[in-house]
Design a protein around this motif. Structure first.
Motif, short mmCIF file in Angstrom:
data_model
loop_
_atom_site.label_atom_id
_atom_site.label_comp_id
_atom_site.label_asym_id
_atom_site.label_seq_id
_atom_site.Cartn_x
_atom_site.Cartn_y
_atom_site.Cartn_z
N LEU A 140 0.82 -1.30 0.07
CA LEU A 140 0.20 -0.03 -0.09
C LEU A 140 0.77 1.21 0.01
CD1 LEU A 140 -3.06 -0.41 2.38
CD2 LEU A 140 -2.97 0.05 -0.06
N PHE A 141 2.13 1.18 0.80
CA PHE A 141 2.77 2.30 1.05
C PHE A 141 3.36 2.59 -0.71
CE2 PHE A 141 4.24 1.96 5.37
CZ PHE A 141 2.95 2.47 5.83
N LEU A 142 3.83 1.63 -1.27
CA LEU A 142 4.18 1.85 -2.74
C LEU A 142 3.17 2.43 -3.52
CD1 LEU A 142 6.90 1.87 -4.16
CD2 LEU A 142 6.31 -0.53 -4.82
N SER A 143 2.10 1.94 -3.57
CA SER A 143 1.29 2.26 -4.41
C SER A 143 0.75 3.56 -4.08
CB SER A 143 -0.31 1.35 -3.88
OG SER A 143 -1.37 1.79 -4.76
N PHE A 144 0.63 4.24 -2.87
CA PHE A 144 0.43 5.27 -2.43
C PHE A 144 1.60 6.33 -3.11
CE2 PHE A 144 1.67 8.98 0.53
CZ PHE A 144 0.72 9.65 0.25
N GLY A 145 2.88 6.02 -2.82
CA GLY A 145 4.06 6.51 -3.39
C GLY A 145 3.69 6.81 -4.92
N ALA A 146 3.17 5.84 -5.78
CA ALA A 146 3.14 5.86 -7.10
C ALA A 146 2.03 6.86 -7.45
CB ALA A 146 2.86 4.40 -7.65
N SER A 147 0.79 6.70 -6.64
CA SER A 147 -0.14 7.67 -6.79
C SER A 147 0.10 9.13 -6.80
CB SER A 147 -1.34 7.12 -5.98
OG SER A 147 -1.74 6.02 -6.12
N LEU A 148 0.77 9.25 -5.54
CA LEU A 148 1.35 10.61 -5.32
C LEU A 148 2.24 11.29 -6.39
CD1 LEU A 148 0.84 12.92 -3.48
CD2 LEU A 148 2.86 12.20 -2.17
N LEU A 149 3.21 10.35 -6.81
CA LEU A 149 4.02 10.84 -7.82
C LEU A 149 3.37 10.86 -9.41
CD1 LEU A 149 7.23 10.73 -8.21
CD2 LEU A 149 7.17 8.52 -9.15
N TYR A 150 2.25 10.19 -9.59
CA TYR A 150 1.58 10.41 -10.90
C TYR A 150 1.05 12.06 -10.80
CZ TYR A 150 -1.77 9.57 -14.53
OH TYR A 150 -2.43 9.57 -15.61
N LEU A 151 0.45 12.22 -9.66
CA LEU A 151 -0.44 13.56 -9.67
C LEU A 151 0.82 14.64 -9.72
CD1 LEU A 151 -2.76 13.20 -6.66
CD2 LEU A 151 -3.24 13.05 -9.21
N ILE A 152 2.08 14.42 -9.09
CA ILE A 152 3.18 15.59 -9.41
C ILE A 152 3.76 15.62 -10.77
CG2 ILE A 152 5.27 16.12 -8.60
CD1 ILE A 152 4.69 14.74 -5.88
N GLN A 153 3.73 14.35 -11.30
CA GLN A 153 4.26 14.35 -12.73
C GLN A 153 3.36 14.99 -13.79
OE1 GLN A 153 7.07 14.13 -13.96
NE2 GLN A 153 7.43 12.42 -15.59
N GLU A 154 2.14 14.59 -13.47
CA GLU A 154 0.81 14.90 -14.45
C GLU A 154 0.94 16.63 -14.39
OE1 GLU A 154 -3.55 13.90 -15.30
OE2 GLU A 154 -3.17 14.57 -13.32
N ALA A 242 -6.54 5.60 -4.66
CA ALA A 242 -5.22 4.86 -4.05
C ALA A 242 -4.97 5.52 -3.01
CB ALA A 242 -4.25 4.82 -4.74
N THR A 243 -4.98 7.09 -2.90
CA THR A 243 -4.54 7.66 -1.60
C THR A 243 -5.48 7.58 -0.55
OG1 THR A 243 -3.36 9.61 -3.17
CG2 THR A 243 -4.03 10.21 -0.85
N GLY A 244 -6.68 7.47 -0.82
CA GLY A 244 -7.80 7.29 0.20
C GLY A 244 -7.68 6.08 0.79
N VAL A 245 -7.02 5.05 0.09
CA VAL A 245 -6.96 3.66 0.61
C VAL A 245 -5.79 3.72 1.62
CG1 VAL A 245 -6.11 1.10 0.25
CG2 VAL A 245 -7.79 2.28 -1.41
N PHE A 246 -4.83 4.42 1.30
CA PHE A 246 -3.43 4.66 2.06
C PHE A 246 -4.08 5.29 3.40
CE2 PHE A 246 -0.19 7.60 3.37
CZ PHE A 246 0.88 6.65 3.99
N VAL A 247 -4.81 6.54 3.16
CA VAL A 247 -5.34 7.29 4.49
C VAL A 247 -6.02 6.19 5.44
CG1 VAL A 247 -6.77 8.92 5.46
CG2 VAL A 247 -5.34 9.30 3.35
N ALA A 248 -6.78 5.46 4.80
CA ALA A 248 -7.60 4.59 5.61
C ALA A 248 -7.02 3.40 6.35
CB ALA A 248 -8.63 3.77 4.79
#
Length: 267
Positions: A140-154, A242-248
């Motif tokens: 989950l941590f890695l998925s969150f990292g990728a999700s946050l990175l996606y938003l930054i890159q976009e 995915a960020t929501g899953v991480f927060v949960a």
């Protein structure tokens, strides 16, 4: 000695933290070259710390390691290294490295280890429960990292600013595959926890804060996978979910310190 090795690992993880802090603002060639080897050395020393803790305790149980945060940090960096072998990108480290540093810092500055107070401590099911749940958290941590990175890159691409030089498709795939990998581990870990609760207390108290939040986190996780698999969610919408899953998951983890039957205490 386990605490010493853990603090040595923390020193190496500091390099990864500096890499993460500087990566979004400017490029540092020296840090770019040494960040990955430093995190690898930190992983090795943390493994030594965990192994020595188990040997000193006299029995093989994950609950006897220096503390739970150290184990979670170790699994997170191991999972990152595995992903690096497949995709050859350190970009998710911008998020993962600070998480690993923070978890290790909490573990390395603690005076006493954290132990489970459950009477089922010596059961093999507890070993399975902890190992499976922590592996799920690491994914989950890695998925969150990728999700946050996606938003930054976009955002960088839209503003035509220098990005992190990792394709959006690659980042999205890392996040998705991490979710797929982590879900069965999280599910089996919760099942093992149910078995422990049933055998220890004769019933499962679904109103307990930890159990209730864990089930809620699992439900959010399931919705995320359904949205990606069947509804075809990709990109920004998938990153937000995915960020929501991480927060949960973080909220469910924090419940360990408040639950009446599933909590950590200082020994």
């Amino acid at each position: 000695m386990p605490l010493l090795w853990l603090r040595v690992a923390l020193g190496f993880y500091t390099v990864g933290l500096l890499y993460a802090l500087l990566a979004l603002t400017r490029s540092n060639q020296l840090l770019n070259r040494i960040a990955l080897p430093a995190m690898g050395l930190g992983m090795v020393f943390q493994f030594v710390s965990l192994t020595e803790s188990i040997l000193l305790s006299g029995h093989l149980t994950l609950a006897s390691v220096h503390n739970s945060e150290s184990l979670l940090a170790f699994l997170s960096i191991v999972f990152f290294m595995v992903v690096y072998l497949f995709y050859r990108t350190t970009s998710p480290g911008i998020v993962i490295f600070p998480i690993v540093f923070l978890l290790t810092f909490v573990a390395a500055t603690g005076q006493q280890p954290f132990l489970f107070t459950s009477p089922g401590l010596k059961m093999g099911w507890l070993f399975a429960h902890i190992a499976l749940i922590f592996t799920g958290y690491a994914a989950l941590f890695l998925s969150f990292g990728a999700s946050l990175l996606y938003l930054i890159q976009e955002r960088s691409l839209k503003s035509k600013k220098p990005g992190i030089l990792t394709a959006l498709e690659t980042i999205d795939e890392i996040g998705y595959r991490s979710l797929l990998f982590g879900f069965p581990f999280m599910t089996l870990g919760l099942i093992a926890g149910t078995v422990i609760a049933q055998s220890t207390y004769g019933r499962v108290n679904y109103l307990d804060l930890k159990i209730l939040l864990s089930l809620l986190m699992w439900a959010v996780y399931l919705v995320m996978l359904y949205a990606r698999w069947n509804a075809g969610w990709r990109g920004r919408r998938a990153a937000y979910l995915a960020t929501g899953v991480f927060v949960a998951a973080v909220v469910a983890w924090a419940a360990n310190y408040f639950s009446t039957i599933h909590r950590f205490v200082k020994s």
